[in-house]
Scaffold this active site. Structure first.
Site, mmCIF file in Angstrom:
data_model
loop_
_atom_site.group_PDB
_atom_site.id
_atom_site.type_symbol
_atom_site.label_atom_id
_atom_site.label_comp_id
_atom_site.label_asym_id
_atom_site.label_seq_id
_atom_site.Cartn_x
_atom_site.Cartn_y
_atom_site.Cartn_z
ATOM 1 N N HIS A 267 0.881 -1.177 0.000
ATOM 2 C CA HIS A 267 0.000 0.000 0.000
ATOM 3 C C HIS A 267 0.916 1.225 0.000
ATOM 4 O O HIS A 267 1.724 1.402 -0.899
ATOM 5 C CB HIS A 267 -0.916 -0.105 1.226
ATOM 6 C CG HIS A 267 -2.064 0.867 1.263
ATOM 7 N ND1 HIS A 267 -2.449 1.631 0.193
ATOM 8 C CD2 HIS A 267 -2.917 1.202 2.271
ATOM 9 C CE1 HIS A 267 -3.484 2.382 0.538
ATOM 10 N NE2 HIS A 267 -3.775 2.145 1.808
ATOM 11 N N HIS A 306 -2.241 -2.091 -9.840
ATOM 12 C CA HIS A 306 -3.212 -1.499 -8.932
ATOM 13 C C HIS A 306 -4.461 -2.358 -8.935
ATOM 14 O O HIS A 306 -4.853 -2.882 -9.976
ATOM 15 C CB HIS A 306 -3.563 -0.069 -9.385
ATOM 16 C CG HIS A 306 -4.189 0.725 -8.293
ATOM 17 N ND1 HIS A 306 -5.533 0.677 -8.033
ATOM 18 C CD2 HIS A 306 -3.640 1.546 -7.379
ATOM 19 C CE1 HIS A 306 -5.787 1.460 -6.994
ATOM 20 N NE2 HIS A 306 -4.659 1.993 -6.574
ATOM 21 N N ASP A 362 2.838 5.574 -6.789
ATOM 22 C CA ASP A 362 4.069 5.465 -6.011
ATOM 23 C C ASP A 362 5.323 5.330 -6.858
ATOM 24 O O ASP A 362 6.425 5.392 -6.329
ATOM 25 C CB ASP A 362 3.978 4.263 -5.071
ATOM 26 C CG ASP A 362 3.079 4.558 -3.892
ATOM 27 O OD1 ASP A 362 3.081 5.717 -3.456
ATOM 28 O OD2 ASP A 362 2.378 3.648 -3.434
HETATM 29 N N1 ACO Z 1 4.956 -6.763 -10.398
HETATM 30 C C1 ACO Z 1 4.872 -7.985 -10.994
HETATM 31 N N2 ACO Z 1 3.739 -8.691 -11.094
HETATM 32 C C2 ACO Z 1 2.635 -8.152 -10.569
HETATM 33 C C3 ACO Z 1 2.644 -6.882 -9.943
HETATM 34 C C4 ACO Z 1 3.859 -6.190 -9.888
HETATM 35 N N3 ACO Z 1 3.935 -4.988 -9.305
HETATM 36 N N4 ACO Z 1 1.392 -6.581 -9.503
HETATM 37 C C5 ACO Z 1 0.628 -7.631 -9.854
HETATM 38 N N5 ACO Z 1 1.378 -8.576 -10.499
HETATM 39 C C6 ACO Z 1 0.897 -9.813 -11.100
HETATM 40 C C7 ACO Z 1 0.621 -10.876 -10.044
HETATM 41 O O1 ACO Z 1 1.749 -11.661 -9.798
HETATM 42 C C8 ACO Z 1 -0.511 -11.625 -10.687
HETATM 43 O O2 ACO Z 1 0.035 -12.444 -11.678
HETATM 44 P P1 ACO Z 1 -0.571 -13.939 -11.921
HETATM 45 O O3 ACO Z 1 -1.960 -13.685 -12.435
HETATM 46 O O4 ACO Z 1 0.346 -14.554 -12.912
HETATM 47 O O5 ACO Z 1 -0.576 -14.613 -10.588
HETATM 48 C C9 ACO Z 1 -1.318 -10.556 -11.407
HETATM 49 O O6 ACO Z 1 -0.355 -9.518 -11.720
HETATM 50 C C10 ACO Z 1 -2.452 -9.962 -10.590
HETATM 51 O O7 ACO Z 1 -1.899 -9.528 -9.345
HETATM 52 P P2 ACO Z 1 -2.690 -9.475 -7.990
HETATM 53 O O8 ACO Z 1 -1.716 -9.554 -6.861
HETATM 54 O O9 ACO Z 1 -3.806 -10.475 -8.024
HETATM 55 O O10 ACO Z 1 -3.325 -8.033 -8.085
HETATM 56 P P3 ACO Z 1 -3.942 -7.231 -6.872
HETATM 57 O O11 ACO Z 1 -5.013 -6.388 -7.437
HETATM 58 O O12 ACO Z 1 -4.278 -8.141 -5.746
HETATM 59 O O13 ACO Z 1 -2.708 -6.349 -6.383
HETATM 60 C C11 ACO Z 1 -1.241 -4.584 -5.964
HETATM 61 C C12 ACO Z 1 -2.613 -4.987 -6.529
HETATM 62 C C13 ACO Z 1 -1.140 -5.044 -4.499
HETATM 63 C C14 ACO Z 1 -1.116 -3.072 -6.019
HETATM 64 C C15 ACO Z 1 -0.133 -5.262 -6.815
HETATM 65 O O14 ACO Z 1 -0.222 -4.820 -8.146
HETATM 66 C C16 ACO Z 1 1.254 -4.995 -6.241
HETATM 67 O O15 ACO Z 1 1.716 -5.734 -5.359
HETATM 68 N N6 ACO Z 1 1.980 -3.938 -6.771
HETATM 69 C C17 ACO Z 1 3.279 -3.601 -6.241
HETATM 70 C C18 ACO Z 1 3.123 -2.822 -4.955
HETATM 71 C C19 ACO Z 1 2.639 -1.405 -5.195
HETATM 72 O O16 ACO Z 1 3.139 -0.690 -6.047
HETATM 73 N N7 ACO Z 1 1.662 -1.000 -4.379
HETATM 74 C C20 ACO Z 1 1.109 0.353 -4.430
HETATM 75 C C21 ACO Z 1 -0.308 0.307 -4.850
HETATM 76 S S1 ACO Z 1 -0.921 1.937 -5.035
HETATM 77 C C22 ACO Z 1 -1.182 2.456 -3.471
HETATM 78 O O17 ACO Z 1 -1.392 1.733 -2.534
HETATM 79 C C23 ACO Z 1 -1.092 3.841 -3.279
#
Ligand code: ACO
Length: 428
Positions: A267, A306, A362
């Site tokens: 987050h 996201h 971010d």
């Molecule tokens: N890098 C690589 N792969 C990713 C990323 C990433 N940043 N984000 C998602 N994926 C992949 C997952 O591995 C998954 O792949 P799969 O289908 O092969 O298993 C797919 O994309 C879907 O990911 P989920 O985790 O199911 O997506 P979710 O909606 O739950 O997660 C989140 C959203 C937590 C923001 C995620 O994209 C993440 O961890 N990003 C990196 C952390 C980040 O930047 N957070 C800030 C968010 S913005 C904020 O809070 C202000």
């Protein structure tokens, strides 16, 4: 004729049900009537992480994740970032309308009046180790404010709620600045009520010997960043504020829960994680290997992806513009090159394209904060400063919503059935 209902046939029993559809939603409680027999508890929905469950109705923030739209109370984020002040946006989020000149004056003056914190807060801060993470300190200090303001428990009195909202808006910059000084071993700089909200915060963080040369470009850039972070509907930290606040606790405790949620690297902690990632990559030539490791599941590309935005994060677009203004003043952050190249490669790569992973708010904010002189561990504190108006507006809306009760999800129990207690000597 089309009807706003959903027909459900339970193939376990052959029975059919008709449930109303309103605002594109069915009520989960309407499923409770679906039972196999009179003993049955009734059908529930299973939705870990709330992927498809609306937990409230809200009139504060609108997001269309596919189109990359973000609006506060109907106003596009782009217009607010360009033309409004942070305090105007905070007022808008809380009250629903942009303030008139007189309303804004009162709002500013109420907040300015409350910028000081009890000096015991300083004693409290001094109990933290010199290397304590600022977010750990922030959530502790904000939670502790409830002990200074026991009247805040009176959450059903609108005037009292207003007072606590003003206190939180007014004191978070002071507390955030005190944490900054604590981490650096610098004497605390007290609020200056002749300065505006942003100017006062910057002065409290960077002033040395009472002197700080204000840079209006950097101050406006910080203000825009705070506006971009001011609310984001039912994200993890806001949901934490609402859930904890639904127990009827005072707002300092509820907001402290929101700060705890924001701390996490998935987050608000992501801006810190982005900088750590860029440090680890070190040089442009290491980017392809890094991307391959992400694709192989060894870590994530922080600042990408996201839960809601599946095209682009409109805040990320605006932040890139802010970055240009800031770097013109401060000189280029050397890590910018790595970030730009990382973005370029990721946006051409099928792994990221197929999963609709784009830079989020971010990805660039950390680079800007660093150029402004804030240390990496402090970035999420700046996010908390920006998010305060959103948390407060959502807390207020939750309390006034007659449909809300104490938040209490259901579970599907998967553990053992009943079994008799085993004496210690007979175990294992
Ligand atoms: N890098 C690589 N792969 C990713 C990323 C990433 N940043 N984000 C998602 N994926 C992949 C997952 O591995 C998954 O792949 P799969 O289908 O092969 O298993 C797919 O994309 C879907 O990911 P989920 O985790 O199911 O997506 P979710 O909606 O739950 O997660 C989140 C959203 C937590 C923001 C995620 O994209 C993440 O961890 N990003 C990196 C952390 C980040 O930047 N957070 C800030 C968010 S913005 C904020 O809070 C202000």
């Amino acid at each position: 004729m089309a009807k706003d209902t959903l027909s459900i046939t339970d193939n376990r029993t052959g029975q059919s049900y008709e449930v109303p559809v309103s605002l594109g939603t069915i009520k989960a409680m309407d499923l409770r009537q679906v039972k196999v027999d009179a003993e049955d508890f009734g059908l529930m929905t299973y939705d870990p992480a709330f992927m498809n469950t609306a937990a409230c109705k809200s009139a504060i923030t609108f997001i269309d994740g596919d189109k990359g739209i973000l609006r506060y109370r109907g106003y596009p984020i782009e217009q607010l970032a360009e033309r409004a002040s942070f305090l105007e946006v905070a007022y808008l989020l809380a009250e629903g309308e942009l303030p008139t000149a007189a309303e804004l004056e009162k709002w500013k003056s109420d907040i300015t009046y409350h910028t000081y914190v009890h000096t015991n807060i300083i004693k409290f801060l001094e109990g933290f180790r010199y290397d304590a993470h600022p977010m750990g300190m922030l959530l502790g200090v904000v939670g502790a404010l409830s002990t200074f303001y026991p009247d805040a428990k009176n959450i059903h009195d609108p005037a009292n709620r207003y007072l606590q909202r003003v206190r939180l808006m007014a004191k978070i910059p002071t507390i955030a600045a005190f944490l900054f000084r604590h981490s650096r071993g610098l004497p605390y700089e007290f609020p200056r009520n002749d300065l505006d909200y942003i100017g006062n915060f910057v002065n409290m963080t960077f002033s040395i010997g009472g002197q700080h040369q204000a840079n209006p470009v950097l101050q406006r850039a910080l203000e825009i960043l705070l506006i971009l972070h001011a609310d984001h509907e039912q994200n993890c930290s806001t949901s934490a504020v609402r859930a904890v606040g639904s127990s009827g606790v005072d707002p300092f405790s509820a907001i402290s829960a929101g700060i705890a949620a924001l701390y996490g690297p998935l987050h608000g902690g992501a801006n810190e994680a982005v900088l750590k990632m860029l440090d680890e990559i070190g040089e442009k030539k290491n980017i392809p290997a890094f991307i391959e490791s992400v694709k192989a599941g060894k870590g994530r590309l922080m600042g990408f992806g996201h839960r809601v935005y599946k095209s682009y994060d409109p805040r990320a677009k605006l932040i890139k513009r802010v970055a240009d203004d800031v770097f013109r003043e401060t000189g280029l952050n050397p890590k910018l090159d790595i970030a730009l190249e990382l973005e370029r490669i990721a946006l051409e790569d099928d792994y990221f394209i197929s999963r609709k992973l784009y830079p989020n708010v971010d990805f660039y904010s950390g680079l800007i904060y660093q150029a402004m002189g804030y240390p990496t561990e402090y970035f999420t504190v700046l996010f908390a400063l920006g998010r305060m108006p959103g948390w407060l507006a959502q807390w207020e809306e939750m309390l006034l919503d007659k449909e809300q009760k104490i938040a209490r999800p259901r579970q599907i129990y998967t553990g053992s059935g009943e079994r008799p207690f085993v004496e210690i000597g007979k175990r294992g």
